[in-house]
Scaffold this motif. Structure first.
Motif, PDB file in Angstrom:
ATOM      1  N   ALA A 192     101.729  -4.496 -33.700  1.00 23.60           N
ATOM      2  CA  ALA A 192     101.317  -3.558 -34.755  1.00 23.60           C
ATOM      3  C   ALA A 192      99.935  -2.982 -34.430  1.00 23.60           C
ATOM      4  O   ALA A 192      99.669  -1.800 -34.680  1.00 23.60           O
ATOM      5  CB  ALA A 192     101.297  -4.264 -36.114  1.00 23.60           C
ATOM      6  N   LEU A 193      99.079  -3.812 -33.842  1.00 21.06           N
ATOM      7  CA  LEU A 193      97.738  -3.328 -33.476  1.00 21.06           C
ATOM      8  C   LEU A 193      97.814  -2.283 -32.364  1.00 21.06           C
ATOM      9  O   LEU A 193      97.042  -1.326 -32.346  1.00 21.06           O
ATOM     10  CB  LEU A 193      96.844  -4.487 -33.034  1.00 21.06           C
ATOM     11  N   SER A 194      98.765  -2.477 -31.435  1.00 21.73           N
ATOM     12  CA  SER A 194      98.935  -1.479 -30.372  1.00 21.73           C
ATOM     13  C   SER A 194      99.428  -0.158 -30.969  1.00 21.73           C
ATOM     14  O   SER A 194      98.999   0.927 -30.555  1.00 21.73           O
ATOM     15  CB  SER A 194      99.946  -1.955 -29.327  1.00 21.73           C
ATOM     16  N   HIS A 360      91.698  -7.021 -30.644  1.00 22.30           N
ATOM     17  CA  HIS A 360      92.447  -7.543 -29.481  1.00 22.30           C
ATOM     18  C   HIS A 360      91.624  -8.609 -28.765  1.00 22.30           C
ATOM     19  O   HIS A 360      90.424  -8.425 -28.569  1.00 22.30           O
ATOM     20  CB  HIS A 360      92.728  -6.411 -28.484  1.00 22.30           C
ATOM     21  N   PHE A 361      92.269  -9.690 -28.342  1.00 19.76           N
ATOM     22  CA  PHE A 361      91.521 -10.695 -27.573  1.00 19.76           C
ATOM     23  C   PHE A 361      92.430 -11.578 -26.742  1.00 19.76           C
ATOM     24  O   PHE A 361      93.609 -11.709 -27.012  1.00 19.76           O
ATOM     25  CB  PHE A 361      90.671 -11.578 -28.498  1.00 19.76           C
ATOM     26  N   GLN A 362      91.828 -12.144 -25.689  1.00 16.38           N
ATOM     27  CA  GLN A 362      92.478 -13.181 -24.894  1.00 16.38           C
ATOM     28  C   GLN A 362      91.458 -14.274 -24.618  1.00 16.38           C
ATOM     29  O   GLN A 362      90.257 -14.016 -24.561  1.00 16.38           O
ATOM     30  CB  GLN A 362      92.989 -12.608 -23.568  1.00 16.38           C
ATOM     31  N   ILE A 363      91.973 -15.476 -24.461  1.00 15.35           N
ATOM     32  CA  ILE A 363      91.101 -16.618 -24.211  1.00 15.35           C
ATOM     33  C   ILE A 363      91.381 -17.118 -22.800  1.00 15.35           C
ATOM     34  O   ILE A 363      92.526 -17.413 -22.466  1.00 15.35           O
ATOM     35  CB  ILE A 363      91.427 -17.752 -25.214  1.00 15.35           C
ATOM     36  N   GLU A 364      90.338 -17.186 -21.978  1.00 14.45           N
ATOM     37  CA  GLU A 364      90.539 -17.680 -20.615  1.00 14.45           C
ATOM     38  C   GLU A 364      89.874 -19.050 -20.484  1.00 14.45           C
ATOM     39  O   GLU A 364      88.730 -19.230 -20.885  1.00 14.45           O
ATOM     40  CB  GLU A 364      89.899 -16.693 -19.638  1.00 14.45           C
ATOM     41  N   LEU A 365      90.637 -20.003 -19.963  1.00 10.46           N
ATOM     42  CA  LEU A 365      90.101 -21.356 -19.802  1.00 10.46           C
ATOM     43  C   LEU A 365      89.921 -21.663 -18.321  1.00 10.46           C
ATOM     44  O   LEU A 365      90.832 -21.436 -17.524  1.00 10.46           O
ATOM     45  CB  LEU A 365      91.060 -22.380 -20.419  1.00 10.46           C
ATOM     46  N   ARG A 375      86.244 -18.531 -22.050  1.00  6.59           N
ATOM     47  CA  ARG A 375      85.707 -17.172 -22.040  1.00  6.59           C
ATOM     48  C   ARG A 375      86.590 -16.345 -22.970  1.00  6.59           C
ATOM     49  O   ARG A 375      87.822 -16.396 -22.870  1.00  6.59           O
ATOM     50  CB  ARG A 375      85.776 -16.606 -20.626  1.00  6.59           C
ATOM     51  N   ILE A 376      85.975 -15.615 -23.882  1.00  7.45           N
ATOM     52  CA  ILE A 376      86.735 -14.750 -24.773  1.00  7.45           C
ATOM     53  C   ILE A 376      86.618 -13.332 -24.238  1.00  7.45           C
ATOM     54  O   ILE A 376      85.507 -12.809 -24.106  1.00  7.45           O
ATOM     55  CB  ILE A 376      86.168 -14.738 -26.213  1.00  7.45           C
ATOM     56  N   LEU A 377      87.755 -12.760 -23.949  1.00  5.34           N
ATOM     57  CA  LEU A 377      87.756 -11.366 -23.505  1.00  5.34           C
ATOM     58  C   LEU A 377      88.189 -10.519 -24.708  1.00  5.34           C
ATOM     59  O   LEU A 377      89.294 -10.683 -25.230  1.00  5.34           O
ATOM     60  CB  LEU A 377      88.735 -11.188 -22.338  1.00  5.34           C
ATOM     61  N   CYS A 378      87.276  -9.658 -25.146  1.00 11.61           N
ATOM     62  CA  CYS A 378      87.625  -8.788 -26.265  1.00 11.61           C
ATOM     63  C   CYS A 378      87.143  -7.386 -25.908  1.00 11.61           C
ATOM     64  O   CYS A 378      86.724  -7.147 -24.787  1.00 11.61           O
ATOM     65  CB  CYS A 378      87.005  -9.294 -27.568  1.00 11.61           C
ATOM     66  N   GLU A 379      87.219  -6.454 -26.845  1.00  6.66           N
ATOM     67  CA  GLU A 379      86.805  -5.102 -26.474  1.00  6.66           C
ATOM     68  C   GLU A 379      86.121  -4.381 -27.617  1.00  6.66           C
ATOM     69  O   GLU A 379      86.262  -4.745 -28.794  1.00  6.66           O
ATOM     70  CB  GLU A 379      88.003  -4.304 -25.950  1.00  6.66           C
ATOM     71  N   ALA A 380      85.397  -3.343 -27.239  1.00  6.47           N
ATOM     72  CA  ALA A 380      84.650  -2.560 -28.221  1.00  6.47           C
ATOM     73  C   ALA A 380      85.609  -1.815 -29.146  1.00  6.47           C
ATOM     74  O   ALA A 380      86.695  -1.407 -28.735  1.00  6.47           O
ATOM     75  CB  ALA A 380      83.769  -1.552 -27.486  1.00  6.47           C
ATOM     76  N   ALA A 381      85.181  -1.675 -30.405  1.00  2.00           N
ATOM     77  CA  ALA A 381      86.034  -1.006 -31.387  1.00  2.00           C
ATOM     78  C   ALA A 381      86.149   0.485 -31.102  1.00  2.00           C
ATOM     79  O   ALA A 381      87.152   1.111 -31.387  1.00  2.00           O
ATOM     80  CB  ALA A 381      85.494  -1.242 -32.791  1.00  2.00           C
ATOM     81  N   GLY A 417      90.588  -0.599 -24.620  1.00  2.00           N
ATOM     82  CA  GLY A 417      91.782  -0.693 -23.769  1.00  2.00           C
ATOM     83  C   GLY A 417      91.667  -1.755 -22.691  1.00  2.00           C
ATOM     84  O   GLY A 417      92.583  -1.941 -21.902  1.00  2.00           O
ATOM     85  N   GLY A 418      90.547  -2.471 -22.643  1.00  2.00           N
ATOM     86  CA  GLY A 418      90.305  -3.455 -21.585  1.00  2.00           C
ATOM     87  C   GLY A 418      91.076  -4.758 -21.726  1.00  2.00           C
ATOM     88  O   GLY A 418      91.161  -5.532 -20.784  1.00  2.00           O
ATOM     89  N   VAL A 419      91.617  -5.025 -22.909  1.00  2.00           N
ATOM     90  CA  VAL A 419      92.399  -6.254 -23.104  1.00  2.00           C
ATOM     91  C   VAL A 419      93.881  -5.890 -23.034  1.00  2.00           C
ATOM     92  O   VAL A 419      94.307  -4.908 -23.651  1.00  2.00           O
ATOM     93  CB  VAL A 419      92.080  -6.900 -24.472  1.00  2.00           C
ATOM     94  N   ALA A 420      94.644  -6.679 -22.266  1.00  2.00           N
ATOM     95  CA  ALA A 420      96.083  -6.398 -22.110  1.00  2.00           C
ATOM     96  C   ALA A 420      96.741  -6.303 -23.480  1.00  2.00           C
ATOM     97  O   ALA A 420      96.498  -7.130 -24.354  1.00  2.00           O
ATOM     98  CB  ALA A 420      96.733  -7.498 -21.289  1.00  2.00           C
ATOM     99  N   ARG A 421      97.560  -5.256 -23.677  1.00  2.00           N
ATOM    100  CA  ARG A 421      98.226  -5.050 -24.962  1.00  2.00           C
ATOM    101  C   ARG A 421      99.562  -5.773 -25.000  1.00  2.00           C
ATOM    102  O   ARG A 421     100.259  -5.862 -23.991  1.00  2.00           O
ATOM    103  CB  ARG A 421      98.492  -3.556 -25.201  1.00  2.00           C
TER     104      ARG A 421
END
Ligand code: DLL
Length: 434
Positions: A192-194, A360-365, A375-381, A417-421
């Motif tokens: 839905a966010l995409s 949008h976010f992803q968590i990298e361990l 590491r939290i990968l997120c993106e600018a609004a 758009g930097g975080v995989a959708r």
């Protein structure tokens, strides 16, 4: 937002029956389901015998605790059709998990099972405020995944006009929402966010769309995300839960008028909460692992299935059937970071509270020098955020996480758009610890 509360006269009588009536029906059906599984599925014959229990031992609902659990491995061991309780030619439909983490798990349905499934999904869609004749944009994936076809069955049973668009091709999703003017959308919250991003990318105002309700499930999402989506689309956002092993979508559903957790359709699915470490049942109201027993399924009866989903049971409100609290996460997704238990939903909550960041976010361990790092990968609004503003927003999120969860993390704020959708279930955790 419009009041979408369904008229009481449109509900199934059992939805508002007394607890005594519901429990009497459950006991009858439970006896049938245990006997059916024991007689027709060698796995259950063996597991009941090994535990020294027989279906006749069930005299009350509480007696169910004497019966053995079923776990995903049991399904894998009986791949593909070993858990079916009817001959293969009486199975009208097969669904399966993707099998990305091992052997796929296969489930089956008779004609009667499909009818029951359609009815519980119809009930769920109605609880969300959909009424016969309404238009539904169904963006859950069609195929072996139960989301698309399961919702479709329910939409047919309720008498909706269904757009079976499935997931993917996001510009086309937006185009058909604009052109067809659906009242409801069924989709994972991450997808839905995409779709929301695509509205904005096309310069369209999502609040001006025809959508009045979004029916979100298949992955955990927070109340903070609910507020974000409701505000962005000017529509209700309600939670739908289910799993293939138990049925698919429509095992439980949140009512649009109360939005206070999900009513379990207890006339078909019997819930228990157990302590995940000891397996002992815990009282209603206490947190633990959700366990389900099917009450009516013919092709694939499932007895005391450990879902790994963590929640608690609460009394009925808008319906007589008990509620489960929004699922905070699966025990499989729990990250233990330097001794602290963390769920991706907790990160989501912190992210939603941080201005300047998109949801949008992803968590990298990783594990450099044998120390777990997150590491939290997120993106600018939005694209206009300066490098400094992005780094400040990242620091705000890191300190928010430190304060509320108690862990130190690295936050990287990517461009828009930097975080995989996601086009279905979001991949939240990338585990590089080896
Ligand atoms: O995800 C069925 C479904 C489809 C439910 C569409 C709702 C909407 P599975 O692929 O077997 O089935 O995955 C089941 O997904 O054990 C939970 O961990 C998670 N899950 C499903 N719904 C929710 C929800 C479908 N509303 C697994 N909130 C379950 C949190 C959910 N987690």
């Amino acid at each position: 937002m419009k009041d979408l509360t369904p008229a009481t006269t449109t509900l199934d009588p059992i939805e508002i029956a007394s607890r005594d009536e519901i429990e009497a029906l459950q006991l009858d059906r439970l006896k049938w389901s245990l006997a059916h599984a024991y007689k027709n599925v060698p796995h259950y014959t063996a597991s009941f015998d090994a535990a020294g229990v027989h279906p006749d031992d069930l005299k009350s609902l509480a007696d169910l605790a004497k019966f053995p659990f079923t776990v995903k491995q049991d399904l894998r061991d009986n791949y593909p059709f070993g858990m079916f309780a009817v001959p293969r030619d009486q199975v009208a439909r097969i669904h399966a998990s993707s099998g990305t983490t091992g052997q796929p798990t296969v489930v089956g349905y008779t004609e009667a099972d499909l009818k029951n499934w359609g009815n519980v999904v119809a009930r769920s869609l109605r609880a969300a405020g959909m009424q016969p004749g309404d238009l539904l944009h169904n963006a859950y994936g069609y195929g072996l995944f139960t989301g698309g076809l399961g919702v479709h069955l329910g939409a047919d049973a309720l008498g909706l006009t269904t757009v079976p668009i499935s997931g993917g091709m996001t510009p086309r999703q937006v185009r058909l929402i604009v052109d067809f003017k659906p009242k409801g959308i069924t989709v994972t919250p991450s997808y839905a966010l995409s779709i929301l991003d695509e509205f904005n990318a096309q310069g369209l105002d999502p609040r001006a769309s025809s959508l009045e309700v979004g029916i979100f499930g298949a992955e955990p999402w927070t109340n903070a995300m609910r507020r974000e989506i409701e505000e962005a689309f000017d529509m209700h956002a309600v939670d739908i839960y289910g799993l293939s092993e138990v049925m698919g979508p429509g095992v439980s559903m949140e009512c649009v008028e109360s939005k206070d957790g999900l009513h379990i359709w207890e006339d078909h699915f019997f819930p228990e909460i157990i302590n995940p470490d000891t397996g002992a049942p815990v009282a209603d109201g206490e947190q633990g692992e959700l366990v389900f027993t099917s009450l009516t399924k013919e092709a694939f009866p499932i007895i005391r299935y450990r879902t790994r989903d963590l929640t608690r049971l609460l009394p009925g409100t808008a319906r007589s059937m008990r509620r489960m609290e929004k699922v905070t996460g699966r025990s499989d997704d729990m990250i233990i970071l330097r001794g602290v238990n963390v769920f991706p939903t907790q990160i989501e909550e912190c992210l939603m509270a941080t201005p300047g960041l998109a949801p949008h976010f992803q968590i990298e361990l990783t594990k450099p020098d044998r120390m777990d790092q997150m590491r939290i990968l997120c993106e600018a609004a939005d694209g206009s955020l300066s490098v400094d503003a992005k780094s400040a927003a990242g620091q705000t999120l890191a300190s928010q996480i430190k304060q509320s969860i108690g862990i130190s993390v690295q936050v990287d704020v990517a461009e828009v758009g930097g975080v995989a959708r996601s086009q279905g279930k979001a991949v939240r955790i990338i585990d590089k610890r080896g």
